[in-house]
Write a protein that holds these residues in place. Structure first.
Motif, PDB file in Angstrom:
ATOM      1  N   ARG A  29       0.855  -1.198   0.000  1.00 44.36           N
ATOM      2  CA  ARG A  29       0.000   0.000   0.000  1.00 44.36           C
ATOM      3  C   ARG A  29       0.886   1.242   0.000  1.00 44.36           C
ATOM      4  O   ARG A  29       1.821   1.340   0.793  1.00 44.36           O
ATOM      5  CB  ARG A  29      -0.922   0.020   1.220  1.00 44.36           C
ATOM      6  N   VAL A  30       0.577   2.143  -0.903  1.00 47.23           N
ATOM      7  CA  VAL A  30       1.284   3.416  -0.978  1.00 47.23           C
ATOM      8  C   VAL A  30       0.317   4.508  -0.526  1.00 47.23           C
ATOM      9  O   VAL A  30      -0.728   4.726  -1.145  1.00 47.23           O
ATOM     10  CB  VAL A  30       1.776   3.705  -2.410  1.00 47.23           C
ATOM     11  N   ASP A  31       0.639   5.168   0.577  1.00 53.36           N
ATOM     12  CA  ASP A  31      -0.156   6.284   1.092  1.00 53.36           C
ATOM     13  C   ASP A  31       0.481   7.588   0.641  1.00 53.36           C
ATOM     14  O   ASP A  31       1.699   7.769   0.763  1.00 53.36           O
ATOM     15  CB  ASP A  31      -0.206   6.259   2.618  1.00 53.36           C
ATOM     16  N   GLU A 100     -17.768  24.829  -4.817  1.00 55.31           N
ATOM     17  CA  GLU A 100     -17.487  26.261  -4.720  1.00 55.31           C
ATOM     18  C   GLU A 100     -16.281  26.523  -3.815  1.00 55.31           C
ATOM     19  O   GLU A 100     -15.470  27.422  -4.079  1.00 55.31           O
ATOM     20  CB  GLU A 100     -18.709  27.002  -4.185  1.00 55.31           C
ATOM     21  N   GLU A 101     -16.135  25.722  -2.755  1.00 59.87           N
ATOM     22  CA  GLU A 101     -15.034  25.927  -1.825  1.00 59.87           C
ATOM     23  C   GLU A 101     -13.684  25.812  -2.519  1.00 59.87           C
ATOM     24  O   GLU A 101     -12.730  26.530  -2.188  1.00 59.87           O
ATOM     25  CB  GLU A 101     -15.121  24.908  -0.682  1.00 59.87           C
ATOM     26  N   ALA A 102     -13.584  24.901  -3.494  1.00 55.11           N
ATOM     27  CA  ALA A 102     -12.309  24.663  -4.169  1.00 55.11           C
ATOM     28  C   ALA A 102     -11.876  25.852  -5.016  1.00 55.11           C
ATOM     29  O   ALA A 102     -10.702  25.937  -5.411  1.00 55.11           O
ATOM     30  CB  ALA A 102     -12.398  23.412  -5.031  1.00 55.11           C
ATOM     31  N   SER A 103     -12.791  26.743  -5.322  1.00 49.65           N
ATOM     32  CA  SER A 103     -12.419  27.949  -6.065  1.00 49.65           C
ATOM     33  C   SER A 103     -11.883  29.041  -5.142  1.00 49.65           C
ATOM     34  O   SER A 103     -11.400  30.075  -5.605  1.00 49.65           O
ATOM     35  CB  SER A 103     -13.630  28.491  -6.838  1.00 49.65           C
ATOM     36  N   LYS A 104     -11.951  28.777  -3.818  1.00 48.69           N
ATOM     37  CA  LYS A 104     -11.536  29.795  -2.854  1.00 48.69           C
ATOM     38  C   LYS A 104     -10.301  29.408  -2.052  1.00 48.69           C
ATOM     39  O   LYS A 104      -9.507  30.275  -1.681  1.00 48.69           O
ATOM     40  CB  LYS A 104     -12.690  30.081  -1.882  1.00 48.69           C
ATOM     41  N   ILE A 105     -10.165  28.106  -1.745  1.00 43.71           N
ATOM     42  CA  ILE A 105      -9.056  27.669  -0.906  1.00 43.71           C
ATOM     43  C   ILE A 105      -8.447  26.383  -1.463  1.00 43.71           C
ATOM     44  O   ILE A 105      -9.029  25.730  -2.331  1.00 43.71           O
ATOM     45  CB  ILE A 105      -9.491  27.413   0.553  1.00 43.71           C
ATOM     46  N   SER A 106      -7.277  26.026  -0.936  1.00 40.77           N
ATOM     47  CA  SER A 106      -6.652  24.745  -1.244  1.00 40.77           C
ATOM     48  C   SER A 106      -6.834  23.807  -0.047  1.00 40.77           C
ATOM     49  O   SER A 106      -6.884  24.253   1.106  1.00 40.77           O
ATOM     50  CB  SER A 106      -5.158  24.917  -1.536  1.00 40.77           C
ATOM     51  N   ARG A 107      -6.939  22.522  -0.358  1.00 44.08           N
ATOM     52  CA  ARG A 107      -7.042  21.514   0.690  1.00 44.08           C
ATOM     53  C   ARG A 107      -6.202  20.306   0.325  1.00 44.08           C
ATOM     54  O   ARG A 107      -5.827  20.120  -0.834  1.00 44.08           O
ATOM     55  CB  ARG A 107      -8.501  21.075   0.883  1.00 44.08           C
ATOM     56  N   SER A 108      -5.927  19.480   1.340  1.00 41.26           N
ATOM     57  CA  SER A 108      -5.152  18.259   1.137  1.00 41.26           C
ATOM     58  C   SER A 108      -5.980  17.058   1.571  1.00 41.26           C
ATOM     59  O   SER A 108      -6.645  17.103   2.609  1.00 41.26           O
ATOM     60  CB  SER A 108      -3.856  18.311   1.943  1.00 41.26           C
ATOM     61  N   PHE A 109      -5.956  16.008   0.763  1.00 36.93           N
ATOM     62  CA  PHE A 109      -6.694  14.783   1.040  1.00 36.93           C
ATOM     63  C   PHE A 109      -5.715  13.603   1.053  1.00 36.93           C
ATOM     64  O   PHE A 109      -4.773  13.557   0.270  1.00 36.93           O
ATOM     65  CB  PHE A 109      -7.765  14.545  -0.026  1.00 36.93           C
ATOM     66  N   GLN A 110      -5.984  12.646   1.924  1.00 34.96           N
ATOM     67  CA  GLN A 110      -5.203  11.415   1.959  1.00 34.96           C
ATOM     68  C   GLN A 110      -5.740  10.442   0.907  1.00 34.96           C
ATOM     69  O   GLN A 110      -6.950  10.304   0.743  1.00 34.96           O
ATOM     70  CB  GLN A 110      -5.321  10.744   3.331  1.00 34.96           C
ATOM     71  N   GLU A 111      -4.836   9.768   0.219  1.00 41.26           N
ATOM     72  CA  GLU A 111      -5.225   8.740  -0.746  1.00 41.26           C
ATOM     73  C   GLU A 111      -4.268   7.559  -0.643  1.00 41.26           C
ATOM     74  O   GLU A 111      -3.173   7.682  -0.088  1.00 41.26           O
ATOM     75  CB  GLU A 111      -5.222   9.302  -2.176  1.00 41.26           C
TER      76      GLU A 111
END
Length: 479
Positions: A29-31, A100-111
């Motif tokens: 598994r690669v996280d 809409e939020e993605a047009s205003k801020i950046s976020r990070s998600f785990q995959e």
């Protein structure tokens, strides 16, 4: 504790009998983290680990040719570039970036991506669809699964997986893991009963019904201190093992977990290729991400429908065919041909992607009572919103759902193309520009059956993991 140890030993025996029939490689598994916004994104490696159980899949079917999803993982020989493994998938980040939020801020998600352990250094590539709807490389990282920094020792299993429907060696089957979230120690029997009830319903719906022997189903839940999962819009907050909650992306009915690490660290203790999370809540809700997981509120009257509908997203990448319910996603200005097998932009009617199901003389687009349906749906959605705003009992919402389904059936009952496969405008959350294959389907409303096109899409994924039914011999069976 004795019961837990006894169950763990029984499960270990089943796993040994199934996985050890062939020398299965270990599971890698690669996280990694996936960060960005509506305009750009980036990736960063977090860790590489060897999971506790061997690879559950058939190594003879390591390459995916279904062309589904927003992304694809490819594992290639680092020296020769030869393709060793591939799978298509989608991500929560891919959905979030349309909000809409993605047009205003950046976020990070785990995959995470998982693959059978290779015997040589490899390059792991994450591809994503470009403006031509073709896959191109978005990120690439070289990995030696024998390197010292690879994690090889895991914490003990926090719970023992429960065999629900075991039909043979994992490598020859589709392994579905049903996980529970929001079940207390005293509700573990309830979780097992929910898992058995809903998996039994899954195998009553075609084509899962006809292919039930191609599946293994396991159940796994770690008890929580409180019953249920969080529903922030009503002020209900619960600490849960998987981090599952309602109100994802501002949609009161959308249920997901954003804690990928918590999910994977529990799931790794059972054989799985697909995951459905049952949340111990009565409120209607669910969600599904292709190749990641799906969710369903197990305590809701419509739980059987939710389980199957959301699994359709997760398992086969089926598109939502409805378009009158509010969603968190922003509409696209373009009408690119969808990758989903059950939606089309109908740019070339003569080469409709499901034309093999068309009968001669079926008009494209196919007429249906669209205006009448939309008028009734506007009234229904207004009533639904009022019930949620008033925090009314779930029984009132369930009654409204039953009323709406009955009204839709009555409207469609005498239509000349009621049972035809065609191209019915209105799908993929859009009233115009996208078309669905049938007037009614599990992916359109709360009906009971998949249309023929959705069934084809499901069968293709079953075949990818378990092999085509027509090529099989008799399998050994364990119950």
């Amino acid at each position: 504790m004795l019961r837990f140890i006894s169950r763990l030993c029984a499960v270990a025996s089943l796993l040994a009998a199934g996985l050890a029939q062939a020398a299965q490689p270990a599971t890698v598994r690669v996280d990694y983290s996936h960060s960005g916004n509506a305009l750009s994104d980036s990736y960063a490696l977090e860790q590489v680990l060897i999971e506790p159980l061997p690879w559950p899949g058939d190594t003879r079917r390591s390459l995916d040719n279904t062309n589904r999803g927003q992304n694809r993982v490819e594992v290639v020989d680092a020296k020769t570039g030869d393709l060793i493994y591939s799978r298509d998938f989608s991500t929560i980040f891919g959905e979030w970036r349309t909000t809409e939020e993605a047009s205003k801020i950046s976020r990070s998600f785990q995959e995470s991506v998982r693959f059978p352990k290779p015997d040589r250094p490899v390059r792991v590539r994450i591809l994503k669809r470009d403006e031509r709807n073709a896959f191109s490389v978005a990120w690439s990282v070289e990995i030696d699964t024998d390197a010292p920094e690879v994690v090889r020792k895991q914490a003990p299993a926090p719970a023992a997986p429960i065999p629900i429907h075991v039909k043979g060696p994992s490598a020859q089957k589709v392994d579905l893991l049903i996980m529970g979230d929001g079940y207390t120690q005293g509700e573990m029997k309830k979780f097992e009963a929910d898992a058995r009830r809903l998996s039994q319903h899954l195998f009553s719906v075609s084509p899962f019904k006809e292919r039930a022997d191609d599946f293994n189903v396991w159940a796994l839940a770690v008890p929580t201190s409180e019953s249920g999962v969080s529903r922030p819009s009503t002020g209900m907050h619960r600490a849960s093992k998987l981090g599952t909650r309602y109100d994802i992306f501002g949609s009161e009915r959308y249920v997901l977990t954003l804690d990928n690490r918590a999910l994977r660290e529990i799931a790794q203790h059972a054989p799985y290729e697909f995951i459905e999370i049952l949340v111990n809540n009565e409120t209607y809700g669910g969600g599904g991400i292709f190749g990641q997981f799906s969710t369903a509120a197990a305590g809701n009257e419509w739980a059987p429908y939710l389980f199957v509908h959301e699994f359709g997203h997760h398992f086969a990448g089926l598109a939502d065919e409805y378009y009158t319910s509010p969603v968190a996603y922003a509409a696209s200005g373009t009408r690119m041909e969808p990758w989903e097998p059950n939606a089309t932009a109908l740019r070339d009617p003569a080469n409709l992607k499901w034309k093999r199901h068309l009968k001669a003389g079926t008009p494209l687009p196919t007429p249906w009572p669209k205006a009448e349906y939309e008028e009734a749906s506007r009234a229904y959605q207004k009533r639904r919103a009022a019930l949620r705003a008033g925090n009314r009992p779930e029984s009132e919402m369930n009654a409204l759902f039953r009323e709406d389904l009955a009204a839709t059936r009555a409207l469609f009952a005498k239509q000349p193309h009621r049972h035809a496969v065609g191209a019915f405008e209105g799908a993929n959350y859009e009233a115009t520009g996208y078309y669905r294959p049938a007037m009614q389907c599990i992916m359109f409303d709360r009906s009971e059956a998949f249309c023929p096109v959705c069934q084809d899409g499901i069968v293709e994924i079953i075949d990818l993991y378990a092999g085509p039914a027509r090529l099989k011999g008799a399998d050994s069976t364990q119950q």
